[in-house]
Design a protein around this motif. Structure first.
Motif, mmCIF file in Angstrom:
data_model
loop_
_atom_site.group_PDB
_atom_site.id
_atom_site.type_symbol
_atom_site.label_atom_id
_atom_site.label_comp_id
_atom_site.label_asym_id
_atom_site.label_seq_id
_atom_site.Cartn_x
_atom_site.Cartn_y
_atom_site.Cartn_z
ATOM 1 N N ASP A 14 49.038 41.683 42.493
ATOM 2 C CA ASP A 14 49.188 40.320 43.003
ATOM 3 C C ASP A 14 50.659 39.974 43.234
ATOM 4 O O ASP A 14 51.006 39.341 44.229
ATOM 5 C CB ASP A 14 48.566 39.313 42.033
ATOM 6 N N GLN A 15 51.527 40.393 42.309
ATOM 7 C CA GLN A 15 52.956 40.138 42.490
ATOM 8 C C GLN A 15 53.504 40.931 43.668
ATOM 9 O O GLN A 15 54.304 40.422 44.452
ATOM 10 C CB GLN A 15 53.727 40.508 41.223
ATOM 11 N N ALA A 16 53.075 42.178 43.789
ATOM 12 C CA ALA A 16 53.581 43.039 44.863
ATOM 13 C C ALA A 16 53.119 42.551 46.226
ATOM 14 O O ALA A 16 53.806 42.767 47.229
ATOM 15 C CB ALA A 16 53.142 44.479 44.639
ATOM 16 N N ALA A 17 51.976 41.884 46.290
ATOM 17 C CA ALA A 17 51.457 41.411 47.576
ATOM 18 C C ALA A 17 52.370 40.359 48.202
ATOM 19 O O ALA A 17 52.377 40.195 49.420
ATOM 20 C CB ALA A 17 50.054 40.840 47.393
ATOM 21 N N HIS A 18 53.147 39.672 47.382
ATOM 22 C CA HIS A 18 54.010 38.607 47.885
ATOM 23 C C HIS A 18 55.454 39.061 48.099
ATOM 24 O O HIS A 18 56.319 38.240 48.381
ATOM 25 C CB HIS A 18 53.983 37.413 46.932
ATOM 26 N N LEU A 19 55.725 40.354 47.963
ATOM 27 C CA LEU A 19 57.083 40.863 48.124
ATOM 28 C C LEU A 19 57.240 41.560 49.469
ATOM 29 O O LEU A 19 56.284 42.118 50.006
ATOM 30 C CB LEU A 19 57.412 41.864 47.010
ATOM 31 N N ASP A 20 58.454 41.522 50.011
ATOM 32 C CA ASP A 20 58.722 42.321 51.205
ATOM 33 C C ASP A 20 58.990 43.764 50.756
ATOM 34 O O ASP A 20 59.086 44.054 49.575
ATOM 35 C CB ASP A 20 59.895 41.744 52.002
ATOM 36 N N TYR A 24 44.987 47.170 30.413
ATOM 37 C CA TYR A 24 45.578 47.955 31.493
ATOM 38 C C TYR A 24 45.143 47.408 32.854
ATOM 39 O O TYR A 24 45.966 47.235 33.765
ATOM 40 C CB TYR A 24 45.170 49.420 31.366
ATOM 41 N N THR A 25 43.862 47.121 32.999
ATOM 42 C CA THR A 25 43.343 46.613 34.273
ATOM 43 C C THR A 25 43.972 45.275 34.621
ATOM 44 O O THR A 25 44.378 45.054 35.775
ATOM 45 C CB THR A 25 41.811 46.471 34.202
ATOM 46 N N SER A 26 44.086 44.382 33.641
ATOM 47 C CA SER A 26 44.687 43.077 33.929
ATOM 48 C C SER A 26 46.163 43.207 34.305
ATOM 49 O O SER A 26 46.636 42.501 35.190
ATOM 50 C CB SER A 26 44.507 42.122 32.750
ATOM 51 N N SER A 27 46.886 44.135 33.663
ATOM 52 C CA SER A 27 48.296 44.316 34.028
ATOM 53 C C SER A 27 48.430 44.886 35.437
ATOM 54 O O SER A 27 49.332 44.502 36.182
ATOM 55 C CB SER A 27 49.012 45.208 33.018
ATOM 56 N N GLN A 28 47.529 45.791 35.806
ATOM 57 C CA GLN A 28 47.582 46.353 37.161
ATOM 58 C C GLN A 28 47.212 45.311 38.207
ATOM 59 O O GLN A 28 47.828 45.250 39.278
ATOM 60 C CB GLN A 28 46.648 47.562 37.267
ATOM 61 N N ILE A 29 46.227 44.465 37.915
ATOM 62 C CA ILE A 29 45.847 43.395 38.848
ATOM 63 C C ILE A 29 47.016 42.427 39.020
ATOM 64 O O ILE A 29 47.342 42.018 40.141
ATOM 65 C CB ILE A 29 44.585 42.674 38.350
#
Length: 162
Positions: A144-150, A135-140
Protein backbone atom coordinates in the motif's frame (compact mmCIF):
# COMPACT_ATOMS: atom_id res chain seq x y z
CA UNK A 1 60.05 14.89 10.08
CA UNK A 2 56.40 14.27 10.60
CA UNK A 3 53.32 16.25 10.12
CA UNK A 4 52.83 19.83 11.25
CA UNK A 5 50.17 20.38 13.89
CA UNK A 6 46.80 21.40 12.53
CA UNK A 7 45.66 22.79 15.87
CA UNK A 8 47.97 24.61 18.26
CA UNK A 9 46.11 23.78 21.46
CA UNK A 10 43.91 21.03 22.85
CA UNK A 11 41.01 23.52 23.03
CA UNK A 12 41.26 24.31 19.32
CA UNK A 13 41.21 20.60 18.54
CA UNK A 14 38.11 20.04 20.71
CA UNK A 15 36.29 22.98 19.11
CA UNK A 16 37.11 21.68 15.63
CA UNK A 17 35.85 18.17 16.54
CA UNK A 18 32.57 19.62 17.87
CA UNK A 19 32.11 21.58 14.62
CA UNK A 20 32.84 18.48 12.51
CA UNK A 21 30.43 16.41 14.58
CA UNK A 22 27.66 19.00 14.23
CA UNK A 23 28.18 19.09 10.44
CA UNK A 24 28.17 15.27 10.17
CA UNK A 25 25.08 14.94 12.34
CA UNK A 26 23.11 17.19 9.97
CA UNK A 27 23.69 14.93 6.97
CA UNK A 28 20.66 12.86 5.93
CA UNK A 29 20.73 9.38 7.43
CA UNK A 30 23.53 10.17 9.89
CA UNK A 31 21.42 9.37 12.95
CA UNK A 32 20.23 6.07 11.46
CA UNK A 33 23.76 5.14 10.39
CA UNK A 34 25.13 5.80 13.88
CA UNK A 35 22.26 3.87 15.44
CA UNK A 36 23.00 0.92 13.14
CA UNK A 37 26.71 1.06 14.02
CA UNK A 38 25.85 1.08 17.73
CA UNK A 39 23.50 -1.86 17.25
CA UNK A 40 26.17 -3.87 15.45
CA UNK A 41 28.79 -3.04 18.09
CA UNK A 42 26.41 -4.12 20.85
CA UNK A 43 25.67 -7.39 19.07
CA UNK A 44 29.41 -8.09 18.75
CA UNK A 45 30.04 -7.34 22.44
CA UNK A 46 26.97 -9.16 23.73
CA UNK A 47 26.92 -12.40 21.80
CA UNK A 48 23.49 -13.97 22.14
CA UNK A 49 23.79 -17.66 22.83
CA UNK A 50 20.83 -19.71 21.71
CA UNK A 51 20.71 -23.08 23.38
CA UNK A 52 20.26 -26.25 21.37
CA UNK A 53 16.68 -27.31 20.79
CA UNK A 54 15.69 -30.52 22.49
CA UNK A 55 15.14 -33.59 20.33
CA UNK A 56 11.51 -33.65 21.39
CA UNK A 57 10.88 -30.12 20.10
CA UNK A 58 12.69 -30.87 16.83
CA UNK A 59 10.67 -34.06 16.35
CA UNK A 60 7.38 -32.28 17.10
CA UNK A 61 8.22 -29.36 14.82
CA UNK A 62 9.03 -31.66 11.90
CA UNK A 63 5.66 -33.43 12.00
CA UNK A 64 3.29 -32.61 9.17
CA UNK A 65 -0.22 -31.26 9.67
CA UNK A 66 -3.02 -33.36 8.22
CA UNK A 67 -5.78 -31.72 6.21
CA UNK A 68 -8.54 -32.40 8.76
CA UNK A 69 -6.73 -31.61 11.98
CA UNK A 70 -7.34 -29.32 14.92
CA UNK A 71 -3.89 -27.86 14.30
CA UNK A 72 -4.80 -26.79 10.77
CA UNK A 73 -7.95 -25.12 12.10
CA UNK A 74 -5.87 -23.33 14.75
CA UNK A 75 -3.38 -22.19 12.11
CA UNK A 76 -6.15 -20.76 9.91
CA UNK A 77 -7.94 -19.19 12.88
CA UNK A 78 -4.81 -17.45 14.20
CA UNK A 79 -3.69 -16.36 10.75
CA UNK A 80 -6.97 -14.44 10.40
CA UNK A 81 -7.67 -13.14 13.93
CA UNK A 82 -5.91 -12.20 17.14
CA UNK A 83 -8.01 -14.26 19.51
CA UNK A 84 -6.11 -15.89 22.40
CA UNK A 85 -5.32 -19.60 22.41
CA UNK A 86 -7.14 -21.20 25.34
CA UNK A 87 -5.54 -24.41 26.55
CA UNK A 88 -6.22 -26.24 29.82
CA UNK A 89 -4.42 -24.20 32.47
CA UNK A 90 -2.96 -21.52 30.17
CA UNK A 91 -4.10 -18.73 27.84
CA UNK A 92 -1.68 -17.56 25.14
CA UNK A 93 -2.18 -14.11 23.64
CA UNK A 94 -0.49 -12.23 20.82
CA UNK A 95 2.00 -10.89 23.40
CA UNK A 96 3.17 -14.44 24.16
CA UNK A 97 3.51 -15.22 20.46
CA UNK A 98 5.41 -11.96 19.92
CA UNK A 99 7.89 -12.96 22.64
CA UNK A 100 8.36 -16.29 20.86
CA UNK A 101 9.58 -14.40 17.78
CA UNK A 102 12.57 -13.01 19.72
CA UNK A 103 15.56 -14.60 21.39
CA UNK A 104 15.16 -16.38 24.74
CA UNK A 105 14.15 -15.99 27.54
CA UNK A 106 10.56 -16.79 26.63
CA UNK A 107 7.49 -16.40 28.82
CA UNK A 108 7.99 -18.50 31.97
CA UNK A 109 4.33 -19.52 32.12
CA UNK A 110 4.72 -21.06 28.65
CA UNK A 111 8.07 -22.78 29.23
CA UNK A 112 7.01 -24.13 32.64
CA UNK A 113 3.62 -25.29 31.35
CA UNK A 114 3.32 -28.94 32.51
CA UNK A 115 1.62 -30.17 29.31
CA UNK A 116 3.95 -28.26 26.97
CA UNK A 117 5.06 -31.31 24.95
CA UNK A 118 1.53 -32.69 24.74
CA UNK A 119 0.05 -29.35 23.63
CA UNK A 120 2.99 -28.37 21.37
CA UNK A 121 1.17 -29.19 18.10
CA UNK A 122 -1.61 -26.75 19.02
CA UNK A 123 0.81 -24.10 20.31
CA UNK A 124 3.00 -24.32 17.20
CA UNK A 125 -0.01 -24.20 14.85
CA UNK A 126 -1.34 -21.08 16.59
CA UNK A 127 2.15 -19.53 16.62
CA UNK A 128 2.64 -20.14 12.90
CA UNK A 129 -0.80 -18.67 12.25
CA UNK A 130 0.21 -15.60 14.24
CA UNK A 131 3.52 -15.28 12.38
CA UNK A 132 1.71 -15.65 9.04
CA UNK A 133 -0.78 -12.93 10.01
CA UNK A 134 1.99 -10.52 11.07
CA UNK A 135 4.03 -11.17 7.92
CA UNK A 136 1.01 -10.83 5.63
CA UNK A 137 -0.12 -7.59 7.25
CA UNK A 138 3.38 -6.10 6.98
CA UNK A 139 3.57 -7.04 3.30
CA UNK A 140 0.10 -5.57 2.61
CA UNK A 141 1.14 -2.36 4.39
CA UNK A 142 4.38 -2.23 2.37
CA UNK A 143 2.51 -2.73 -0.94
CA UNK A 144 0.00 0.00 0.00
CA UNK A 145 2.84 2.40 0.79
CA UNK A 146 4.72 1.49 -2.38
CA UNK A 147 1.61 2.08 -4.51
CA UNK A 148 1.75 5.79 -3.66
CA UNK A 149 5.46 6.26 -4.46
CA UNK A 150 7.08 7.23 -7.73
CA UNK A 151 9.80 4.97 -9.17
CA UNK A 152 12.71 6.96 -7.73
CA UNK A 153 11.23 6.99 -4.22
CA UNK A 154 10.35 3.32 -4.48
CA UNK A 155 13.91 2.45 -5.52
CA UNK A 156 15.26 4.53 -2.63
CA UNK A 157 12.96 2.78 -0.12
CA UNK A 158 13.94 -0.66 -1.43
CA UNK A 159 17.64 0.24 -1.16
CA UNK A 160 17.11 1.33 2.46
CA UNK A 161 15.19 -1.83 3.30
CA UNK A 162 17.46 -4.33 1.56
Amino acid sequence: MGRTAKYRTQEQQQIARREQHSIWSLEPGAKEARSWENCQAYARRKAIVVSELSRVVIALASEEMSEDSVEKDLFVHHSLSSMPLNLPGIVLTDTDFQRMLTHPPYSPHLINYPSFEKEWPKISAAFHGYATRIYTSSQIMWVDQAAHLDWASLASELNKKY
